[in-house]
Design an enzyme around this catalytic site. Structure first.
Site, short mmCIF file in Angstrom:
data_model
loop_
_atom_site.label_atom_id
_atom_site.label_comp_id
_atom_site.label_asym_id
_atom_site.label_seq_id
_atom_site.Cartn_x
_atom_site.Cartn_y
_atom_site.Cartn_z
N GLU A 29 0.90 -1.17 0.00
CA GLU A 29 0.00 0.00 0.00
C GLU A 29 0.92 1.20 0.00
O GLU A 29 1.57 1.49 1.01
CB GLU A 29 -0.86 0.03 1.27
CG GLU A 29 -1.72 -1.18 1.50
CD GLU A 29 -3.04 -1.11 0.77
OE1 GLU A 29 -3.28 -0.14 0.03
OE2 GLU A 29 -3.84 -2.05 0.94
N CYS A 37 -2.29 9.01 2.59
CA CYS A 37 -1.86 8.53 1.27
C CYS A 37 -2.90 8.81 0.20
O CYS A 37 -2.56 9.03 -0.95
CB CYS A 37 -1.56 7.04 1.35
SG CYS A 37 -2.88 6.15 2.15
P1 NAD Z 1 8.53 4.88 4.56
O1 NAD Z 1 8.42 4.01 3.39
O2 NAD Z 1 9.76 5.69 4.73
O3 NAD Z 1 8.39 4.03 5.90
C1 NAD Z 1 7.34 3.14 6.13
C2 NAD Z 1 7.83 2.04 7.04
O4 NAD Z 1 8.83 1.30 6.36
C3 NAD Z 1 8.47 2.53 8.34
O5 NAD Z 1 8.12 1.63 9.36
C4 NAD Z 1 9.96 2.45 8.03
O6 NAD Z 1 10.76 2.27 9.17
C5 NAD Z 1 10.00 1.20 7.16
N1 NAD Z 1 11.15 1.13 6.25
C6 NAD Z 1 11.94 2.16 5.79
N2 NAD Z 1 12.88 1.66 4.96
C7 NAD Z 1 12.69 0.32 4.88
C8 NAD Z 1 13.33 -0.74 4.16
N3 NAD Z 1 14.36 -0.52 3.35
N4 NAD Z 1 12.83 -2.00 4.29
C9 NAD Z 1 11.76 -2.24 5.08
N5 NAD Z 1 11.14 -1.29 5.80
C10 NAD Z 1 11.58 -0.02 5.69
O7 NAD Z 1 7.22 5.77 4.55
P2 NAD Z 1 6.76 6.82 5.60
O8 NAD Z 1 7.53 8.06 5.33
O9 NAD Z 1 6.79 6.30 6.98
O10 NAD Z 1 5.21 6.97 5.23
C11 NAD Z 1 4.77 7.84 4.29
C12 NAD Z 1 4.44 7.11 3.00
O11 NAD Z 1 3.53 6.06 3.23
C13 NAD Z 1 3.77 8.00 2.00
O12 NAD Z 1 4.38 7.85 0.75
C14 NAD Z 1 2.34 7.50 1.95
O13 NAD Z 1 1.66 7.72 0.77
C15 NAD Z 1 2.49 6.08 2.27
N6 NAD Z 1 1.26 5.54 2.84
C16 NAD Z 1 0.47 4.74 2.06
C17 NAD Z 1 -0.71 4.21 2.55
C18 NAD Z 1 -1.60 3.34 1.70
O14 NAD Z 1 -2.47 2.68 2.24
N7 NAD Z 1 -1.42 3.28 0.41
C19 NAD Z 1 -1.09 4.48 3.87
C20 NAD Z 1 -0.27 5.30 4.65
C21 NAD Z 1 0.91 5.81 4.11
#
Ligand code: NAD
Length: 489
Positions: free
Chosen positions: A265, A299
């Protein structure tokens, strides 16, 4: 060029503050939850989680390293045979108990969510926490009916699930991931986002209270590297990720050829299409809620507004009026409409996009507020007009309270402009004509299309995207599919 609106409420019509002063206890050290117990990290590493509205430290949170990930995965693997053999009726009892306990502790959860993440208390109280409970109730209902969800097949659990979530809806995202996985007989390791770990750890207390067997859910806090180690672990059978498209792509590459199931997502740049025949005040309310809810940390935020050309002036006038009445400030104040930006780094990202909009020639309309607290990360809500489709603010996900307003002349033009995005998460259509709704909605590349409303969620409704917004669905009966194997698949 920039114009600013004075907050009209700041003079004659300012509300007195209505702070929620309920005290919530927060441990100075927030440990990992592995095998049913809170344990210190073997990595001996900790990081601070702060209140983004005050910049004060709330707790030191454990940063799980390789050995901690190993321990959590082992606990989940050990718990799997017994949990997956438990009857659906028995699993449902645990989920119902979790849901009820979230309701009983709802106020505490709401305050903690607001303190750790910066979102207004009225949102955590009325949206995040009730929906989190609703997801556990909803999937408890499915636990003993899985055979009816997949007629003709015998659904079997996938196994050990690694679930990685972002910071915008911390408890709700945890519930979206855990409830269907547990209902289907899987065991889980949840990895919350680094800035918002506290409500997930409080949920671990609920798991202890309801007697969930040890190891069925493990919660490991940490940064990106913790998530990477978890997703890469050989024993993990399924990775469920919500977060940025960038990390989603890394996970897709990392899981390719491993046999692990994956759902993503990801981000969005969702379009709200406003036709001239729409109920205007209702539409403006929906557009405002669609972009400024949770400071735009959503998002599926309706961050691109396409307005039918003849009503542009009226819409801009109404948007300015509404912007002037929004209250930005202390998230614990029940009157606050927009709280704090989740982190300093996210604030910098949002400010960078606002600067780029001005630099590329769009016109900024921004609320100025007199009463912003002296500390914390704040961004006054704004919208841009004179936006070209090539502008950065019209193409990239900002994840902040920034709206791009553009125009269209025909429904075909609206559809093609809305679909002109690498993302395909959500969309909104505002019109008085039912036939137009169906005609436009079916042509939009979006996983969710809201009609004459926006940002409405329900546990029974599937949510997910197309294109670079990811794949797989969460919520509803469809949300079960990611957590079962049918005939070995
Ligand atoms: P992010 O991708 O930086 O982090 C999300 C999670 O992934 C965190 O727990 C982070 O620690 C972890 N993470 C970071 N690098 C990783 C890696 N290499 N491998 C595995 N895990 C890793 O995103 P964010 O900044 O926390 O959240 C914002 C983003 O999330 C926005 O782009 C938003 O659109 C998206 N989002 C999407 C939805 C949806 O349902 N489509 C819902 C909420 C947020």
């Amino acid at each position: 060029m920039a114009t600013t609106n004075k907050n009209q409420n700041s003079d004659a019509w300012e509300y007195s503050s209505a702070l929620d002063t309920t005290k919530v206890t927060i441990e100075s050290k927030s440990k990992l939850f592995i095998g049913g117990k809170f344990v210190s990290p073997k990595s001996r590493s900790w990081f601070a989680t702060i209140n983004p509205a005050t910049e004060t430290k709330l707790s030191d949170v454990a940063c799980a390293g390789k050995a901690d990930v190993e321990a959590a995965v082992k606990a989940a693997k050990t718990a799997l045979p017994k949990w997956s053999r438990l009857s659906g009726t028995e699993r449902a009892k645990y989920l119902y108990r979790v849901a009820r306990r979230i309701q009983e502790r709802a106020r505490e959860f709401a305050i903690l969510e607001t303190m750790d993440g910066g979102k207004p208390i009225k949102e955590s109280r009325d949206v995040d926490i009730p929906l989190a409970a609703q997801h556990f109730f909803y999937y408890a209902g499915w636990a003993d009916k899985l055979a009816y969800a997949f007629p003709g097949s015998t659904p079997a659990p996938v196994g050990v699930c690694a679930q990685i979530i972002p910071w915008n809806f911390p408890l709700l995202m945890a519930a979206w991931k855990l409830a269907p996985a547990l209902a289907c007989g899987n065991t889980c390791i949840l990895k919350p986002a680094e800035t918002t770990s506290l409500t997930a750890l409080r949920l671990a207390e609920v798991f202890q209270e309801v007697g969930l067997p040890d190891g069925v859910v493990n919660i490991i806090t940490g940064e990106g590297d913790t998530g990477r180690l978890l997703a890469q672990h050989n024993t993990v059978n399924k990775v469920a990720f919500t977060g940025s498209t960038e990390v989603g792509k890394l996970l897709m590459r990392g899981t390719a050829g491993t046999g692990k199931k994956l759902t993503l997502e990801l981000g969005g740049k969702s379009a709200n299409i406003l036709f001239a025949d729409a109920a205007m005040d209702q539409a403006v309310e929906g557009i405002v809620a669609g972009i400024y809810f949770n400071q735009g940390h959503v998002c599926c935020a309706g961050s691109r507004l396409f307005v039918e050309e003849p009503i542009l002036e009226e819409v801009i006038y109404k948007l300015k009026q509404r912007l002037g009445s929004l209250r930005v400030g202390d998230p614990l104040d029940k009157n606050t409409d927009l709280g704090a930006i989740n982190s300093k780094s996210q604030l910098k990202v949002v400010e960078g996009y606002i600067r780029s909009g001005v630099k590329e020639g769009a016109q900024l309309h921004q609320l100025t507020t007199k009463r912003l607290p002296s500390k914390g990360f704040w961004c006054n809500p704004c919208f841009f007009t004179d936006v070209q489709p090539s502008h950065t603010i019209a193409r990239e996900e900002i994840f902040g309270p920034v709206l791009s307003v553009m125009t269209f002349r025909t429904p075909e033009e609206a559809i093609s402009r809305a679909n002109n995005s690498p993302y395909g998460l959500a969309a909104g259509v505002w019109t008085d004509k039912g036939a137009k709704i169906f005609e436009v909605a079916k042509k939009l590349d979006a996983g969710i299309v809201w009609c004459n409303t926006y940002n409405k969620f329900d546990a029974s409704s599937p949510f997910g995207g197309f294109k670079e917004s990811g794949f797989g669905r969460e919520g509803g009966m469809q949300g079960l599919r990611a957590y079962v194997r049918l005939g070995g698949v």
